[in-house]
Design a protein around this motif. Structure first.
Motif, PDB file in Angstrom:
ATOM      1  N   PHE A 116      50.298   5.498  26.088  1.00  0.00           N
ATOM      2  CA  PHE A 116      49.046   4.212  26.177  1.00  0.00           C
ATOM      3  C   PHE A 116      49.640   3.402  27.359  1.00  0.00           C
ATOM      4  CE2 PHE A 116      48.143  -0.182  25.163  1.00  0.00           C
ATOM      5  CZ  PHE A 116      46.725  -0.110  25.275  1.00  0.00           C
ATOM      6  N   ARG A 117      48.776   3.369  28.346  1.00  0.00           N
ATOM      7  CA  ARG A 117      49.335   2.710  29.701  1.00  0.00           C
ATOM      8  C   ARG A 117      48.808   1.157  29.621  1.00  0.00           C
ATOM      9  NH1 ARG A 117      51.900   5.651  33.107  1.00  0.00           N
ATOM     10  NH2 ARG A 117      51.132   4.409  34.846  1.00  0.00           N
ATOM     11  N   GLY A 118      47.781   0.705  28.981  1.00  0.00           N
ATOM     12  CA  GLY A 118      47.669  -0.883  29.052  1.00  0.00           C
ATOM     13  C   GLY A 118      46.088  -1.080  28.620  1.00  0.00           C
ATOM     14  N   PHE A 143      44.537   1.468  35.379  1.00  0.00           N
ATOM     15  CA  PHE A 143      45.908   1.602  34.640  1.00  0.00           C
ATOM     16  C   PHE A 143      46.364   2.849  35.139  1.00  0.00           C
ATOM     17  CE2 PHE A 143      44.266  -1.839  32.038  1.00  0.00           C
ATOM     18  CZ  PHE A 143      45.306  -2.670  31.748  1.00  0.00           C
ATOM     19  N   SER A 155      54.075   3.883  23.534  1.00  0.00           N
ATOM     20  CA  SER A 155      54.342   3.559  24.868  1.00  0.00           C
ATOM     21  C   SER A 155      54.551   4.864  25.983  1.00  0.00           C
ATOM     22  CB  SER A 155      55.651   2.845  25.150  1.00  0.00           C
ATOM     23  OG  SER A 155      56.856   3.512  24.597  1.00  0.00           O
TER      24      SER A 155
END
Lengths: 414, 414
Positions: free
Chosen positions: A298-300, A342, A295
């Motif tokens: 990694f944004r999405g 993102f 997390s």
């Protein structure tokens, strides 16, 4: 205990019938080998009290340490406790402390404990219970006639935790005279690795072996000597040469995953990543997020399994109409859109044909990868993959992550 | 060949050192059992020509069918061809037809074939080659002294294809007098299943056994009789009773995955699904898209690993601020937003704490699931999961898909 002989017994009719794969004995064999313990026998036996009793008794005759995996569940066909008790001539009884802890476990999950689970609180006089922080089956450590039996539950993550945290500290195994490491490569075939390492693969100590894996070709360098330090010293020059020869392809060592390596590189430079996936269907994001702490970098991601979903992401309809979804321009546009949407430093994208049917006239296994970052976009079209749906997804993810890894390190891409 | 005795030999030092898990022997044992072939021995042997030769020779002495897996790669430590040749007293030679096909395979992938790969085109006089449509290692079928040796590559998907498509049609195995099926359940513990089936789990034929799996508790019903039909007849009443007792928990049979079952239900009613994932990080989408034909009913998904990504999906900032990301209202809002954004009939969502650290004061393993569809939204808060990051992700996906399955079938949810 010094350099004991160990024996692994895997329990379960399902293992003889192909209902379940025995990952535990391989993992245990590796762990034991690293600790200087030889495994002479690996046996698989079914859920049969007599055969299991005989197997444990025979193992106790010929080995110092018997490790039994499986058969500690609550049902009638979980017979490991009964069989060990038979083999050492004792009778199991419910242990009040274990029973109380078992009931508390069920209560915490808002379930009433079925009466059948009471056998999971059994002990015999020569058995010490082994805690299970991630399940309901306690293990047993049995000391009998100067030998040891360790019984652990079958689910791999329960077994591993119990072995490392509960069993090993009680066993006091001797020092290992064995050293090994495994180097992970990607982007080179096993045959080519073998040719580059031909000077080493023929020798026995240190030994160099290659293995084709889903994540690329692994190279294991191992050495034996009277002490671990001497073994490591023996392996060192060979390892250095292997690392030199394979440098452009190496991404990690031992238990490292490529997602972990990428996560560390991103963390070091305070950057983030996002992804857009077509044929991989979420496996890029899943692989990245298996890394603890993901997390932080990694944004999405977006799984754009249809042309409409790709437009929703921000890919222009004209780009899709003109090139088809399985194309370099669409991969490029998806990566750029993921990065933008993102607000990440890097955008990753996959598009292609996972099969079983061809798509837009493109064959199964045809894929395009794109990585976009602060310095621009790199697109790759790997050779059409052989294999089935799952393999194609996995190879695509591996190829994408290797490409990203190379760009992060500023290395030339293939 | 009728009811032969088979023996499985798995080749690879990595199997003895824990570098690789032997999934093949379990799969083969299961397949053989279903065909009425008994497996008496399973042996693991390392990459050592003499030990491998001895193992194959011993297997040929005591069994009718010897199945050797692994050691067919191109490198010096791939010794299965050499060892089989030694065991039957023949000398391998390059087969021109196989060599031409091998070179064509490399050419198709725009690579030059390393000279080292030539040994993959070897044959011996008593060996017939077995095609490998998904890799570069051909197999061997050796007929010697009225017995058979089948040598296949180690990568599981290559071995399986070769066994089913190439080896089996040449072996003409006799009919099986064995019948079995495995029923998959979710939402009930192994202890409770054992109690419900106590009348059956003690009997030997038909047998009823339970296994705790990652996808729930499996129940295997099996029977033996002179013919497969008689065995099936013997199992039928027991199977019917098992299905009656466990009805609320059963989601599938044998090789079915829950994603396949869901895909079929959606296809039957012409509906689609989309998902939004927090802690599962893409594993919901990945699991659904492993199903061939998923593009017919899966619209897409979004991995919203940050609060910003959740807002991007369409979750209101106030919902997150008021409840925290690990909450029932956020799961509900994510499912609704996924359904709306992708224009699907159903929306699925996960949020929770995968670990290793707690989040917003919520413990590791705390999760919320939501399914929204034409008739409204269902939210579930499973008991806090024990286990590590990957297990928590998998359990969350299983729980979500089971919830979705129940809603699709109009069944009450827990």
């Amino acid at each position: 205990m010094k350099q004991p002989i160990a024996e692994i017994v895997s329990v379960g009719t399902e293992l003889l019938l192909g209902e379940l794969v025995d990952t535990n004995s391989a993992w245990l064999a590796g762990d034991l080998r690293d600790r200087g313990v030889f495994v002479y026998f690996k046996t698989v036996v079914g859920d049969n009290r007599q055969r299991l009793r005989d197997t444990v008794a025979r193992a106790l005759d010929r080995s110092d340490l018997v490790i039994v995996g499986g058969g500690l569940g609550p049902t009638d066909d979980d017979l490991t406790r009964e069989a060990i008790a038979d083999a050492v001539g004792e009778t199991p009884q419910v242990d009040p402390t274990l029973l109380a802890r078992l009931e508390a476990l069920f209560a915490a999950r808002q379930r009433e404990m079925p009466a059948i689970n009471r056998k999971q609180a059994w002990l015999i006089p020569s058995a010490e219970p082994l805690d299970n922080p991630v399940g309901t089956a306690f293990g047993w450590l049995v000391r009998t006639r100067g030998k040891l039996v360790v019984a652990m539950p079958g689910p791999p993550h329960e077994m591993k935790r119990m072995w490392l945290d509960q069993a090993l500290p009680r066993l006091a195994l001797g020092p290992a005279g064995f050293w090994h490491t495994t180097i992970h490569t990607l982007g080179i075939g096993e045959g080519s690795v073998g040719e580059l390492l031909a000077a080493f693969t023929g020798q026995a100590n240190p030994s160099v072996a290659t293995y084709a894996r889903r994540h690329g070709v692994d190279v294991r360098v191992a050495a034996s000597a009277p002490t671990p330090e001497a073994a490591a010293g023996l392996a060192r020059p060979v390892l250095a040469e292997v690392e030199r020869v394979l440098a452009p392809y190496i991404w990690g060592r031992d238990a490292e995953t490529i997602a972990q390596v990428i996560g560390r590189l991103l963390t070091d430079r305070g950057q983030t990543v996002a992804c857009a996936e077509s044929l991989t269907g979420g496996l890029v994001a899943d692989t990245l997020t298996d890394t603890p702490g993901a997390s932080g970098w990694f944004r999405g991601g977006m799984v754009t399994y249809t042309p409409e979903a790709k437009r929703l992401l921000g890919v222009r309809a004209a780009t899709i109409d003109k090139n088809g979804v399985v194309s370099e321009p669409v991969a490029r546009a998806m990566a750029a859109a993921a990065r933008r949407k993102f607000g990440a430093d890097w955008g990753l994208a996959t598009t292609g044909v996972a099969g079983p049917a061809a798509l837009e006239g493109q064959p199964v296994g045809r894929t395009f990868l794109a990585v976009t970052g602060p310095a621009g976009t790199t697109v790759a079209a790997p050779p059409t993959w052989l294999g089935e749906r799952r393999q194609i997804k996995e190879r695509t993810v591996n190829g994408l992550l290797m490409l990203f890894f190379r760009l992060l390190r500023g290395e030339p891409t293939p």
